[in-house]
Design an enzyme around this catalytic site. Structure first.
Site, PDB file in Angstrom:
ATOM      1  N   LYS A  11       0.867  -1.181   0.000  1.00 18.17           N
ATOM      2  CA  LYS A  11       0.000   0.000   0.000  1.00 18.17           C
ATOM      3  C   LYS A  11       0.900   1.226   0.000  1.00 18.17           C
ATOM      4  O   LYS A  11       1.689   1.422   0.929  1.00 18.17           O
ATOM      5  CB  LYS A  11      -0.925  -0.006   1.216  1.00 18.17           C
TER       6      LYS A  11
ATOM      7  N   ALA B  73       2.402  -9.149   5.091  1.00 17.98           N
ATOM      8  CA  ALA B  73       2.583 -10.537   4.674  1.00 17.98           C
ATOM      9  C   ALA B  73       1.246 -11.173   4.308  1.00 17.98           C
ATOM     10  O   ALA B  73       0.229 -10.956   4.988  1.00 17.98           O
ATOM     11  CB  ALA B  73       3.255 -11.332   5.786  1.00 17.98           C
ATOM     12  N   PHE B  74       1.259 -11.955   3.246  1.00 18.57           N
ATOM     13  CA  PHE B  74       0.053 -12.665   2.832  1.00 18.57           C
ATOM     14  C   PHE B  74      -0.254 -13.803   3.807  1.00 18.57           C
ATOM     15  O   PHE B  74       0.648 -14.436   4.357  1.00 18.57           O
ATOM     16  CB  PHE B  74       0.241 -13.232   1.429  1.00 18.57           C
ATOM     17  N   LEU B  75      -1.525 -14.061   3.967  1.00 16.01           N
ATOM     18  CA  LEU B  75      -1.972 -15.234   4.720  1.00 16.01           C
ATOM     19  C   LEU B  75      -1.941 -16.454   3.796  1.00 16.01           C
ATOM     20  O   LEU B  75      -1.813 -16.311   2.575  1.00 16.01           O
ATOM     21  CB  LEU B  75      -3.378 -14.993   5.259  1.00 16.01           C
TER      22      LEU B  75
ATOM     23  N   ASP C  53     -14.004   1.929   9.722  1.00 11.88           N
ATOM     24  CA  ASP C  53     -14.320   1.258   8.459  1.00 11.88           C
ATOM     25  C   ASP C  53     -14.326  -0.265   8.588  1.00 11.88           C
ATOM     26  O   ASP C  53     -14.025  -0.969   7.627  1.00 11.88           O
ATOM     27  CB  ASP C  53     -13.298   1.682   7.394  1.00 11.88           C
TER      28      ASP C  53
ATOM     29  N   GLU D  51     -12.905 -11.318   9.083  1.00  5.18           N
ATOM     30  CA  GLU D  51     -12.648 -12.640   8.509  1.00  5.18           C
ATOM     31  C   GLU D  51     -12.186 -13.610   9.587  1.00  5.18           C
ATOM     32  O   GLU D  51     -11.605 -13.204  10.602  1.00  5.18           O
ATOM     33  CB  GLU D  51     -11.588 -12.549   7.399  1.00  5.18           C
TER      34      GLU D  51
ATOM     35  N   ASP E  11      -6.869  -4.942   6.956  1.00  4.45           N
ATOM     36  CA  ASP E  11      -7.216  -3.664   6.328  1.00  4.45           C
ATOM     37  C   ASP E  11      -7.406  -2.561   7.369  1.00  4.45           C
ATOM     38  O   ASP E  11      -8.521  -2.132   7.664  1.00  4.45           O
ATOM     39  CB  ASP E  11      -8.482  -3.806   5.471  1.00  4.45           C
TER      40      ASP E  11
END
Length: 500
Positions: A196, A301-303, A369, A374, A389
């Protein structure tokens, strides 16, 4: 035969005088200093004062953060995960080779080898029912370092932008917005991170007239949210670090996405810029630019892949109205929690307690927001919530949006361990702003937050504790403070109505 030399006694006397002077002026002062442990008189050689003990280290050494580890159910079976990622890496290498052949690139591309000890893979294997990573995990620090320094080998739009462009059916994964820009970067070790870019300077506040759903996405908010989440011992935010990205070499030159390539341009100031490609609200005015090539950003980092670890995206019961004049029921009904408590899974287990944890976290960072949350499906209804996020946090340090605390103030419940840690962080020795300041100094983009944002954390923490005290005064500690795995009996809301 010559007689004795008459000048010999004088020479001996001179040598003795020199030896005595050396002993008196050099050797004796040195011996005295070493015996006494004192510093020399010369101020330029003064021994530095002892360094203050690390507040962050003291915090993590506290018994609340040193609970005995218990066997935790892992998210992924190690062997199956390794086989899956090896197949993915081999497939990526084949596609990359074909892509280079189509472009007539003659230099051979080295095959991508998956290392079992890669930090991102060890991070995935360390996810358990207790959180995204264990306390004091060396893997997390190694992952943060790797995301800072590893070479990027590909760049692409995130699933949000792909869904907007009709390139994939991502309705079960993301909620497309199109008003912000984020990219997926892959590194030399086959790990992935969400990038980002910087959209707002640190010292700028979100204007008062901005609605929360059109607020800027701040890269430093993502970084600070990870550090705060770790300090609160939630461990529900993926590891996130700041990095200066060369948008030309590390994005434009490695992406295979022709749409992404097409949105790069040179600004009038000779800076390299790019913007999101989507059906609406995406113009060059919304572009992000390097200086001339370097751009600050956050890397999260991606999950694990959804094929390995499916996740559910669930609407937040305290979702806000995403319109200019509408209001949700919880905003006008102080007894709204009664309705929520009647709905499974909020009626049993710790789901509602986890919602309160999330509300406390969001209030501290000022995030309005949180429309969805999840969960990993493997851990069932009592699994932890993922705090993803967080880029719309830390927008206004001068304003405390107390409506974010509605789950706490309306339901009047909180986990005991959460309350104990909040109380600890309110003590001068472990003051939240101090430990956050120290933790954020570890990031390469430090200072991540301005001082007013750090001080706002202390102020908001006191407001949380005040709300808890109000609940306890009204209903008693036994009905408000819960063990982490059991929910206390619902307070009698027909007797007293609490303001949101």
């Amino acid at each position: 035969m010559p007689g004795p030399r008459r000048d010999r006694p004088a020479v001996l006397l001179l040598l003795g005088a020199l030896l005595a002077a050396d002993l008196y002026f050099h050797l004796w002062p040195r011996a005295r200093r070493e015996l006494s442990g004192s510093a020399p008189d010369c101020p330029c050689a003064a021994r530095p004062a002892p360094r203050a003990a690390s507040a962050l280290r003291r915090l993590f050494a506290h018994p609340l953060y040193r609970a005995a580890p218990r066997p935790a159910e892992p998210l992924l079976p190690a062997r199956a995960a390794l086989r899956y990622y090896r197949r993915r890496a081999a497939r990526w290498s084949r596609r990359h080779k074909l892509y280079r052949e189509e472009l007539n690139l003659t230099s051979p591309a080295a095959p991508l080898l998956l290392r079992p000890d890669a930090s991102w893979l060890q991070f995935h294997l360390g996810i358990s029912r207790d959180g995204l990573y264990p306390r004091s995990s060396p893997t997390v620090n190694r992952l943060l370092h790797d995301m800072q320094v590893f070479t990027t080998i590909s760049a692409d739009y995130s699933q949000d932008e792909k869904a907007l462009l009709g390139a994939c059916d991502c309705s079960q994964i993301v909620k497309p917005s199109g008003v912000h820009l984020k990219l997926v970067l892959r590194f030399q070790d086959f790990g992935k991170a969400m990038f980002k870019p910087m959209r707002q300077k640190r010292e700028e506040e979100t204007p008062e007239d901005f609605f929360y759903f059109v607020d800027f996405q701040r890269h430093n908010a993502e970084i600070a949210a990870f550090h705060l989440d770790r300090i609160l011992d939630f461990r529900r935010v993926p590891p996130t670090v700041g990095r200066l990205i060369n948008v030309t070499k590390e994005i434009l030159e490695v992406t295979k996405n022709e749409i992404l390539q097409s949105v790069f341009f040179i600004s009038p100031a000779s800076n390299v810029c790019f913007f999101a490609k989507c059906p609406y609200m995406c113009k060059t005015e919304y572009a992000v630019c390097g200086n001339p090539h370097l751009l600050e950003g956050s890397l999260s980092a991606f999950l694990p892949s959804l094929n390995l670890a499916p996740r559910l995206s669930i609407p937040n019961p305290w979702i806000r109205s995403y319109s200019f004049d509408g209001k949700e029921e919880w905003e006008v009904n102080p007894l709204y929690c009664n309705t929520v408590r009647e709905i499974y899974p909020y009626s049993t287990g710790n789901r509602l307690l986890n919602i309160v944890d999330m509300a406390i976290f969001d209030f501290l960072i000022g995030n309005m927001d949180r429309h969805h949350y999840e969960m990993f499906t493997k851990f069932g209804d009592d699994g932890f919530l993922l705090h993803l996020d967080n880029a719309r946090g830390f927008g206004r340090h001068s304003h405390d949006e107390t409506s974010i605390l509605a789950p706490l103030s309306q339901c009047c419940i909180i986990k005991r361990t959460t309350l104990l840690r909040l109380q600890l962080l309110a003590e001068p020795e472990y003051q939240l702003s101090n430990v956050m300041r120290e933790s954020l100094l570890q990031d390469p983009l430090a200072p991540v937050l301005t001082e007013p944002h750090l001080l706002a954390l202390d102020r908001r923490l006191q407001l949380i504790l005040k709300a808890v005290r109000k609940c306890i005064d009204t209903y008693g500690e036994a009905k408000v403070v819960a063990n982490d795995t059991t929910q206390p009996k619902a307070p009698a809301f027909d007797r007293v109505k609490l303001n949101t």
